[in-house]
Write a protein that holds these residues in place. Structure first.
Motif, PDB file in Angstrom:
ATOM      1  N   UNK A 239       0.755  -1.189   0.019  1.00 62.99           N
ATOM      2  CA  UNK A 239      -0.294  -0.168   0.432  1.00 62.99           C
ATOM      3  C   UNK A 239       0.863   1.648   0.213  1.00 62.99           C
ATOM      4  N   UNK A 240       1.696   0.969  -0.854  1.00 60.12           N
ATOM      5  CA  UNK A 240       2.494   2.242  -0.362  1.00 60.12           C
ATOM      6  C   UNK A 240       2.442   3.659  -0.962  1.00 60.12           C
ATOM      7  N   UNK A 241       1.021   3.488  -2.193  1.00 63.89           N
ATOM      8  CA  UNK A 241       0.700   4.608  -3.204  1.00 63.89           C
ATOM      9  C   UNK A 241      -0.263   5.708  -1.803  1.00 63.89           C
ATOM     10  N   UNK A 242      -0.720   4.223  -1.291  1.00 66.31           N
ATOM     11  CA  UNK A 242      -2.141   5.029  -0.720  1.00 66.31           C
ATOM     12  C   UNK A 242      -1.055   5.688   1.420  1.00 66.31           C
TER      13      UNK A 242
ATOM     14  N   UNK B  96       2.917  11.434   4.245  1.00 66.79           N
ATOM     15  CA  UNK B  96       4.213  10.311   4.526  1.00 66.79           C
ATOM     16  C   UNK B  96       5.496  11.101   4.264  1.00 66.79           C
ATOM     17  N   UNK B  97       6.362  11.479   4.107  1.00 62.56           N
ATOM     18  CA  UNK B  97       7.260  12.106   3.648  1.00 62.56           C
ATOM     19  C   UNK B  97       8.526  11.092   3.770  1.00 62.56           C
TER      20      UNK B  97
ATOM     21  N   UNK C 211      11.900  -6.430   4.990  1.00 62.28           N
ATOM     22  CA  UNK C 211      12.692  -4.890   4.636  1.00 62.28           C
ATOM     23  C   UNK C 211      12.190  -4.793   2.912  1.00 62.28           C
ATOM     24  N   UNK C 212      11.464  -3.598   2.458  1.00 61.41           N
ATOM     25  CA  UNK C 212      11.374  -3.973   1.014  1.00 61.41           C
ATOM     26  C   UNK C 212      13.286  -3.265   0.533  1.00 61.41           C
ATOM     27  N   UNK C 213      13.555  -3.750  -0.783  1.00 63.10           N
ATOM     28  CA  UNK C 213      14.435  -3.689  -1.422  1.00 63.10           C
ATOM     29  C   UNK C 213      14.486  -2.199  -2.014  1.00 63.10           C
ATOM     30  N   UNK C 214      15.554  -1.229  -2.011  1.00 62.24           N
ATOM     31  CA  UNK C 214      15.496   0.106  -2.081  1.00 62.24           C
ATOM     32  C   UNK C 214      15.429   0.487  -3.328  1.00 62.24           C
ATOM     33  N   UNK C 215      15.659  -0.715  -4.278  1.00 63.41           N
ATOM     34  CA  UNK C 215      15.354  -0.251  -5.780  1.00 63.41           C
ATOM     35  C   UNK C 215      13.748  -0.555  -5.970  1.00 63.41           C
ATOM     36  N   UNK C 216      12.829  -1.438  -5.520  1.00 58.04           N
ATOM     37  CA  UNK C 216      11.224  -1.226  -5.720  1.00 58.04           C
ATOM     38  C   UNK C 216      10.735  -0.043  -4.804  1.00 58.04           C
ATOM     39  N   UNK C 217      11.543   0.471  -3.825  1.00 59.32           N
ATOM     40  CA  UNK C 217      11.109   1.385  -2.981  1.00 59.32           C
ATOM     41  C   UNK C 217      11.400   2.715  -3.773  1.00 59.32           C
ATOM     42  N   UNK C 218      12.116   2.681  -4.689  1.00 63.10           N
ATOM     43  CA  UNK C 218      12.779   3.499  -5.156  1.00 63.10           C
ATOM     44  C   UNK C 218      11.130   3.609  -6.639  1.00 63.10           C
ATOM     45  N   UNK C 219      11.228   2.353  -6.721  1.00 67.43           N
ATOM     46  CA  UNK C 219      10.359   2.055  -8.238  1.00 67.43           C
ATOM     47  C   UNK C 219       8.542   3.145  -7.595  1.00 67.43           C
ATOM     48  N   UNK C 220       8.305   2.682  -6.692  1.00 68.25           N
ATOM     49  CA  UNK C 220       6.997   2.576  -6.218  1.00 68.25           C
ATOM     50  C   UNK C 220       7.166   3.952  -5.773  1.00 68.25           C
ATOM     51  N   UNK C 221       8.337   4.952  -5.642  1.00 70.59           N
ATOM     52  CA  UNK C 221       8.015   6.425  -5.295  1.00 70.59           C
ATOM     53  C   UNK C 221       7.816   7.466  -6.536  1.00 70.59           C
ATOM     54  N   UNK C 222       8.693   6.832  -7.369  1.00 74.40           N
ATOM     55  CA  UNK C 222       8.535   7.337  -9.004  1.00 74.40           C
ATOM     56  C   UNK C 222       7.129   7.219  -9.558  1.00 74.40           C
ATOM     57  N   UNK C 223       6.450   5.762  -9.289  1.00 75.92           N
ATOM     58  CA  UNK C 223       4.866   6.097  -9.801  1.00 75.92           C
ATOM     59  C   UNK C 223       4.599   6.685  -9.067  1.00 75.92           C
ATOM     60  N   UNK C 224       4.225   6.798  -7.886  1.00 79.65           N
ATOM     61  CA  UNK C 224       3.699   8.330  -7.460  1.00 79.65           C
ATOM     62  C   UNK C 224       4.151   9.984  -7.697  1.00 79.65           C
ATOM     63  N   UNK C 225       5.176   9.837  -8.139  1.00 80.82           N
ATOM     64  CA  UNK C 225       5.385  10.904  -8.588  1.00 80.82           C
ATOM     65  C   UNK C 225       6.244  12.026  -7.521  1.00 80.82           C
ATOM     66  N   UNK C 226       7.234  11.174  -6.934  1.00 78.51           N
ATOM     67  CA  UNK C 226       8.137  11.288  -5.790  1.00 78.51           C
ATOM     68  C   UNK C 226       9.953  11.279  -6.298  1.00 78.51           C
ATOM     69  N   UNK C 227       9.894  11.371  -5.617  1.00 79.86           N
ATOM     70  CA  UNK C 227      11.792  11.050  -5.419  1.00 79.86           C
ATOM     71  C   UNK C 227      12.390  10.474  -4.561  1.00 79.86           C
ATOM     72  N   UNK C 228      13.191   9.596  -4.517  1.00 85.24           N
ATOM     73  CA  UNK C 228      13.290   9.093  -3.006  1.00 85.24           C
ATOM     74  C   UNK C 228      14.721   9.293  -2.984  1.00 85.24           C
ATOM     75  N   UNK C 229      15.461   9.807  -1.392  1.00 84.81           N
ATOM     76  CA  UNK C 229      16.238  11.099  -1.434  1.00 84.81           C
ATOM     77  C   UNK C 229      17.299  10.134  -0.410  1.00 84.81           C
TER      78      UNK C 229
END
Length: 815
Positions: free
Chosen positions: A297-300, A306-307, A326-344
């Motif tokens: 439910x990352x998008x939700x 959250x930030x 834990x999620x893989x960092x690359x997967x989390x980065x992709x999910x953030x990108x799908x939501x229009x966000x940048x993982x930093x």
């Protein structure tokens, strides 16, 4: 709920706020939460790359939902050994982790004999003593920064642990004492008393400890009690400003616990609580939801405001929730990108607190934080260091906008860039936004600056054949960034003190002319014996030797010193310098045009107003100048923004600046870096952004943006030429100041080398004069056939330490 007008700060009273929150529908709460989050955090979602070090899983408490706490077992050690701690930490180091998360049970030695025995064998009286030693070991042996979750601590224990950690944490879990009643989850756990936990969090604030707290939902509390808990935490944060993040953690039922069959909170409860937390704490707070506890439910979660995702480990499991990977960092980065966000990535200490490490971190740890961070307080990216790095081309590679995420920041930046192209003056906060660009917004800024450069000045890259002549390195000032100047306390730094005589100055001028130079750039320290007449004499020496040589000389600090020593007004003295043959002023000694920063890096030097006044006076007398910034030490993007706008405003008034020259701080030999008071210079990203933002913000008033090959090397030069720069400064022949600070990119880049570098960058080289006219044909021809330089003669200066020393030597001589 009206998402545009409700909860306007300052907040209504708690009772009214609770009523509105409890009555609002979830979509309205989430919409307001997102709006608040985006107002401050924009498109950025953060995480910390960590290792989890469970120093002990023994605990005196018996929380009904916990599997981290485990009773003693014959085949299980009570504590990790130092070697085990170090093995975990080194594994994290190899995996590029930056945080060592120490988590442990509350005071197990108060309940378990085995804990007391194990501590005795380890040579410690208490768990806190051993934690201190373990965190110190990790600091000594690895590059990780410890974050400590050690349960309830006394104020003296926190004060001691602050020495070995950059942050600490204690979940409030719930502010309701009702949960300590028989049959409820905190019964039998004295350390879960809300009053005790809130008192500790309050004391942590008084000690200036960057702190993590939060609530655990779904353990029997009501929504109203959750709001009360959040309000209690916010009250403490308003008092001290120490809460870095607020975690909303959802209860997960675990086999073998008294709450194994208890219902877990559903997604709606989690989203409601996250939204409420954001509304209670406002735009700036970091609101966190652990991603491994709600993995699909990352998008939700993002939609709830959250930030931050918390710590994620590529090495160790979540020992508190071992069933949740834990999620893989690359997967989390992709999910953030799908939501229009940048993982930093961030450190254990958040950027706002890292930027002010001198206040929030123990003085022995503050240098570690500074050297690990950039100007934003985020982890330093890449290996490049100004003045010294080679072979790090990848640090200057930035993906095009189509390949990176970040929707709303990109749109915000696009609107600002339109204003820049139109020549409008941006406010400080807008310029700061450009400097903080990441993801798609960063790509857009760099591309826009390059296009604007082409529109404004075309494809030519200009440079001047010149010679640097630093006539003395003796200086009465003790600027923290300077390894060039010498005084009685600076013999341990590079080079010996010198003061050139007239013969050597004239020899260098003649040699420069024969090698094709049209300019000598002349600056030095503030020598205690120099007066305004000294500077006039230096100009006359040059003109006597070669009347056609352009004299580009004397910083505003030297001009002020000269005028004051003769008791003359600035303009009168500048008029004398011009009559003697001075052509232009170098815009050095600007450093950062912010008096708060100047007080730290160059106390006693010119103030911001004084520097600008010298330039205003020079321009009024028809003496044009360059302008500079020296960046990457202890300032932040807001200071860069103020600096650029101060230059723009003066240029709007006088039109006297010929070019803007960003000067990256070269750290290696700089005193304030050696003392741990500064960062490791700007990152590659910051260097390229400085040139790009300068092109945009100074447009159309300052046309020429110069890149320093001495400080950036060829790789950095190419990157900046692709991001708004159009000038390479001078060939130099000699360079002392950057070299003294540790730079190693050479002292001369001859015309043939300049031309090759420029053509390799896809641009057209052009020799120029100081004032951007074409270089004379005969001098241009000489420059391509220049003979080798003859050795320099540095007329030495010997310092007398004290009158007693001088008297003793005189006595010895007489005897």
């Amino acid at each position: 709920m009206n998402t545009t007008s409700s909860f306007v700060f300052p907040r209504p009273k708690d009772r009214e706020l609770k009523r509105e929150l409890l009555q609002a529908d979830l979509p309205s709460l989430m919409a307001l939460s997102r709006k608040l989050r985006d107002a401050h955090h924009g498109d950025t979602l953060t995480y910390s790359r960590k290792v989890f070090i469970p120093l002990t899983q023994l605990c005196r408490d018996v929380c009904h939902y916990c599997t981290f706490s485990r009773p003693p077992k014959a085949d299980r050690r009570a504590y990790l050994t130092p070697d085990e701690v170090l093995s975990i930490a080194r594994g994290g180091d190899r995996a590029h982790c930056k945080e060592a998360l120490f988590t442990l049970g509350d005071r197990p030695e108060h309940r378990w004999d085995i804990a007391r025995q194990a501590l005795a064998e380890l040579g410690h009286a208490t768990t806190v003593d051993y934690l201190h030693a373990s965190a110190a070991l990790v600091l000594e042996q690895t590059g990780l920064l410890p974050h400590l979750n050690a349960g309830v601590l006394t104020i003296d224990e926190m004060r001691r642990l602050r020495e070995v950690s950059v942050s600490m944490g204690l979940m409030l879990e719930s502010g309701s004492p009702r949960l300590m009643q028989p049959g409820l989850p905190h019964h039998g756990s004295p350390d879960k008393d809300p009053a005790v936990r809130l008192a500790m969090i309050d004391q942590a604030g008084a000690l200036r400890i960057p702190f993590t707290s939060g609530i655990l939902i779904g353990i029997g509390e009501t929504r109203e009690e959750r709001i009360d808990s959040l309000l209690s935490l916010n009250e403490l944060h308003q008092r001290h400003g120490h809460l870095q993040e607020v975690i909303v953690q959802n209860f997960r039922a675990k086999p073998g616990t008294p709450m194994a069959n208890a219902p877990e909170p559903d997604l709606e409860e989690l989203l409601w609580t996250l939204s409420v937390a954001r509304i209670v704490f406002g735009p700036r707070m970091n609101i966190q939801a652990p991603p491994n506890l709600t993995p699909h439910e990352y998008q939700r979660l993002i939609d709830a405001g959250i930030n931050d995702w918390g710590g994620i480990s590529p090495v160790t499991r979540d020992h508190v929730n071992p069933e949740a990977a834990w999620p893989q960092i690359q997967v989390l980065e992709q999910r953030c990108a799908q939501a229009g966000k940048v993982l930093s990535e961030r450190l254990a200490i958040y950027p706002e607190w890292a930027r002010d490490a001198g206040r929030w971190v123990d003085e022995k740890l503050a240098p570690r934080v500074r050297q690990a961070t950039d100007s934003r307080g985020a982890p330093r990216e890449g290996q490049w260091v100004s003045g010294v790095s080679v072979g790090v081309e990848e640090d200057f590679e930035f993906p095009p906008a189509a390949h990176v995420a970040g929707r709303s920041d990109d749109l915000k930046v696009a609107r600002l860039l339109d204003r820049c192209w139109a020549g409008h003056r941006l406010p400080v906060e807008a310029v700061e936004t450009l400097f903080n660009a990441s993801g798609a917004a960063l790509a857009r800024v760099l591309h826009s600056a390059d296009r604007l450069r082409h529109e404004a000045v075309g494809s030519d890259v200009r440079y001047v054949v010149n010679r640097n002549i630093n006539y003395t390195n003796v200086c009465t000032h003790k600027c923290g960034f300077c390894a060039f100047s010498k005084g009685k306390g600076a013999d341990h730094l590079r080079g010996k003190p010198y003061n050139l005589d007239e013969l050597e100055i004239r020899r260098r001028v003649a040699e420069a002319w024969e090698r094709g130079a049209t300019e000598v750039c002349m600056q030095g320290g503030i020598h205690p014996d120099y007066t305004g007449d000294t500077y006039l004499d230096i100009v006359r020496m040059v003109k006597a030797e070669q009347g056609a040589m352009h004299v580009h000389a004397f910083s505003p600090l030297e001009v002020t010193h000269g005028a004051q020593s003769l008791g003359m007004p600035l303009r009168s003295y500048l008029r004398l310098l011009k009559q003697a043959g001075l052509g232009t002023l170098p815009g050095t000694a600007a450093e950062i045009l912010d008096d708060g920063v100047r007080a730290l890096i160059c106390p006693g030097k010119l103030s911001t107003t004084q520097w600008l006044d010298v330039m205003r006076a020079a321009h009024a007398e028809g003496i044009r100048s360059t302008c500079t910034i020296m960046f990457g030490h202890l300032e932040s993007p807001v200071h860069w923004a103020r600096h650029l706008l101060a230059l723009r405003d003066l240029q709007q008034e006088t039109g006297g600046f010929t070019e803007f020259v960003p000067l990256p701080f070269v750290p290696n030999e700089a005193p304030m870096f050696l003392r741990g008071q500064a960062r490791r210079g700007p990152t590659a990203r910051e260097v390229v952004l400085m040139h790009a933002v300068a092109r945009l913000v100074l447009h159309p008033l300052i046309q020429n943006i110069q890149v320093s090959w001495v400080k950036l090397g060829t790789t950095g030069v190419r990157a900046c030429l692709a991001a708004g720069a159009n000038d390479l400064g001078g060939t130099l022949m000699n360079e002392s100041i950057s070299r003294a600070a540790g730079a190693c990119h050479g002292q001369e880049l001859g015309p043939a080398q300049m031309d090759a570098l420029i053509r390799d960058s896809g641009r057209d080289p052009r020799q120029r004069t100081t004032l951007y006219g074409p270089a004379p044909i005969d001098q241009r021809a000489r420059s391509y056939e220049a003979p080798e330089l003859t050795p320099l003669v540095q007329t030495p200066v010997i310092f007398e330490k004290t009158r007693r020393d001088r008297a003793a030597r005189m006595q010895e001589t007489s005897e």
